[in-house]
Design an enzyme around this catalytic site. Structure first.
Site, short mmCIF file in Angstrom:
data_model
loop_
_atom_site.label_atom_id
_atom_site.label_comp_id
_atom_site.label_asym_id
_atom_site.label_seq_id
_atom_site.Cartn_x
_atom_site.Cartn_y
_atom_site.Cartn_z
N LEU A 36 -4.71 13.35 -0.87
CA LEU A 36 -3.94 13.43 0.37
C LEU A 36 -4.77 13.42 1.61
O LEU A 36 -6.09 13.62 1.54
CB LEU A 36 -3.35 15.07 0.23
CG LEU A 36 -2.27 15.06 -0.72
CD1 LEU A 36 -1.75 16.70 -0.75
CD2 LEU A 36 -1.32 14.36 -0.78
N HIS A 40 -0.32 13.01 5.14
CA HIS A 40 0.35 13.86 4.15
C HIS A 40 0.86 15.35 4.75
O HIS A 40 1.95 15.82 4.65
CB HIS A 40 -0.19 13.87 3.00
CG HIS A 40 -0.25 12.55 2.21
ND1 HIS A 40 -1.42 11.95 2.10
CD2 HIS A 40 0.52 11.71 1.97
CE1 HIS A 40 -1.50 10.97 1.55
NE2 HIS A 40 -0.12 10.79 1.58
N GLY A 151 7.12 8.91 5.47
CA GLY A 151 6.52 8.54 6.68
C GLY A 151 6.96 7.15 6.89
O GLY A 151 7.20 6.52 6.06
N LYS A 153 4.74 5.19 8.05
CA LYS A 153 3.77 4.21 7.64
C LYS A 153 4.25 3.30 6.53
O LYS A 153 3.96 1.96 6.52
CB LYS A 153 2.71 5.21 6.97
CG LYS A 153 1.81 4.60 6.04
CD LYS A 153 0.64 3.64 6.92
CE LYS A 153 -0.41 3.18 5.89
NZ LYS A 153 -0.16 2.91 4.54
N ASP A 154 5.31 3.55 5.72
CA ASP A 154 5.69 2.78 4.80
C ASP A 154 7.17 2.39 5.06
O ASP A 154 7.99 2.99 4.69
CB ASP A 154 5.56 3.61 3.16
CG ASP A 154 4.16 3.70 3.14
OD1 ASP A 154 3.42 2.93 2.52
OD2 ASP A 154 3.92 4.77 3.29
N MET A 188 -3.62 6.38 8.95
CA MET A 188 -4.03 6.95 7.75
C MET A 188 -3.78 6.64 6.27
O MET A 188 -2.32 6.33 6.28
CB MET A 188 -3.91 8.52 7.93
CG MET A 188 -4.99 9.08 8.94
SD MET A 188 -4.77 10.88 8.97
CE MET A 188 -5.83 11.07 10.41
N SER A 189 -4.47 6.38 5.36
CA SER A 189 -3.92 5.84 4.21
C SER A 189 -4.95 6.21 3.00
O SER A 189 -6.11 6.50 3.38
CB SER A 189 -3.96 4.22 4.02
OG SER A 189 -3.63 3.81 2.63
P1 AMP Z 1 1.48 7.84 -0.31
O1 AMP Z 1 0.28 7.70 0.78
O2 AMP Z 1 1.75 6.77 -1.12
O3 AMP Z 1 1.41 9.01 -1.41
O4 AMP Z 1 2.87 8.19 0.34
C1 AMP Z 1 3.30 9.76 0.46
C2 AMP Z 1 4.03 9.79 1.84
O5 AMP Z 1 3.21 9.85 2.63
C3 AMP Z 1 4.91 8.53 1.97
O6 AMP Z 1 6.08 8.96 2.59
C4 AMP Z 1 4.16 7.91 3.19
O7 AMP Z 1 4.91 7.10 3.95
C5 AMP Z 1 3.53 9.11 3.88
N1 AMP Z 1 2.36 8.49 4.50
C6 AMP Z 1 1.43 8.02 4.06
N2 AMP Z 1 0.31 7.71 5.19
C7 AMP Z 1 0.96 8.29 6.34
C8 AMP Z 1 0.52 8.06 7.62
N3 AMP Z 1 -0.57 7.83 7.92
N4 AMP Z 1 1.33 8.77 8.46
C9 AMP Z 1 2.67 9.33 8.20
N5 AMP Z 1 3.24 9.34 6.75
C10 AMP Z 1 2.27 8.88 5.88
#
Ligand code: AMP
Length: 282
Positions: A36, A40, A151, A153-154, A188-189
């Site tokens: 996270l 998140h 998010g 983001k995706d 952010m990722s």
């Molecule tokens: P993950 O990062 O693949 O575990 O994604 C979990 C959730 O977090 C998803 O709904 C993503 O779109 C969201 N998410 C990931 N990175 C971001 C970000 N930088 N800003 C907003 N939401 C995010």
């Protein structure tokens, strides 16, 4: 601060949610794969605006990774994740083992057309959205949450999950949240931690190039030429570009001018061994 509940079975998740519902409380689910970051946590905070209770699922979902992808090396940082979620005031973490989600004999997949077949991520990760839709469908029905926060983001994933929840009458409202970025614009990722120091310095090129492209499109530059120049700029900066495209923000259909809008720019690019995705509104 009360200690956060960690639930590992569907039965205990359902019991927790049923208790809240019996007390008249709404529940928001935030599906994640863990590792996270502040993006998140922003999803959790958004969930808290809609519902008294929030549950964050942490599950690195094997069915959304192709065999050559990073399932095995995907970062797993449960202790830090738990501390962050406790601090954010999350009520529970759903942390199922793979066997609880896909027991022996498991045979069902959720397969969408529409946004899942838009020719963006699906072109490079043909089985990805099948895995995403399947696990999200399971998480929604397992939790019986009222809201699920995703998010932007995706972006294609957000459209896929929204479509699926609607099409299957899952009775859950999908809440979108704008992308959270680092100070230099990089989205952010969890995968940003794969970047070397030098790659991390270069990575914000992607957001800058998209912003400049959005400005050109808003200023009515020729869309085709503006997109192909932005593509070249990204490749010259040392990225391998999977795609950079202008699409209709809702249908994800290709667009040829601002008149076809509202437009969303979406990209995926690889830097060294790391694949980054991002998108912005025009
Ligand atoms: P993950 O990062 O693949 O575990 O994604 C979990 C959730 O977090 C998803 O709904 C993503 O779109 C969201 N998410 C990931 N990175 C971001 C970000 N930088 N800003 C907003 N939401 C995010």
């Amino acid at each position: 601060m009360t200690e956060i509940a960690v639930v590992e079975t569907v039965a205990s998740l359902r019991a927790a949610v049923a208790g809240w519902h019996a007390a008249g409380e709404k529940v928001a689910l935030v599906p994640t794969m863990g590792a996270l970051h502040s993006g998140h946590i922003a999803l959790v905070k958004e969930g808290q605006k809609h519902a008294r209770r929030t549950v964050v699922s942490i599950f690195v979902n094997p069915t959304q990774f192709a065999p050559h992808e990073d399932f095995k090396k995907y970062p797993r940082t449960f202790d830090t994740d738990r501390a962050m979620l406790e601090e954010a005031g999350t009520d529970a973490i759903f942390f199922p083992p793979v066997e609880a989600m896909y027991p022996p004999g498991y045979a069902t997949r959720v397969l969408l057309l529409g946004p899942a077949a838009a020719g963006l991520e699906d072109r490079f990760r043909p089985t990805h959205f099948e895995g995403v839709a399947t696990v999200c469908c399971k998480l929604f029905t397992q939790s019986r949450a009222d809201y699920a926060v995703f998010g932007e983001k995706d972006y294609q994933q957000l459209k896929v999950v929204t479509r699926m929840a609607d099409d299957l009458d899952l009775g859950i409202e999908i809440v979108p949240l704008a992308t959270i970025r680092e100070a230099d614009g990089l989205a952010m990722s969890s995968r940003n931690r794969y970047l070397s120091i030098e790659e991390r310095e270069r990575a914000p090129v992607l957001h800058r190039a998209m912003q400049a492209l959005a400005t050109r499109i808003r200023n009515r530059d020729d869309l085709f030429r503006a997109v192909s120049e932005a593509q070249s700029e990204i490749v010259s900066a040392g990225f391998e570009l999977d795609y950079l495209e202008a699409r209709h923000a809702e249908s994800l259909a290709p667009v040829t001018s601002l008149a076809d809008g509202p437009i969303r720019l979406l990209l995926a690019a690889r830097l060294g061994g790391t694949r980054l995705i991002d998108n912005i509104a025009v």
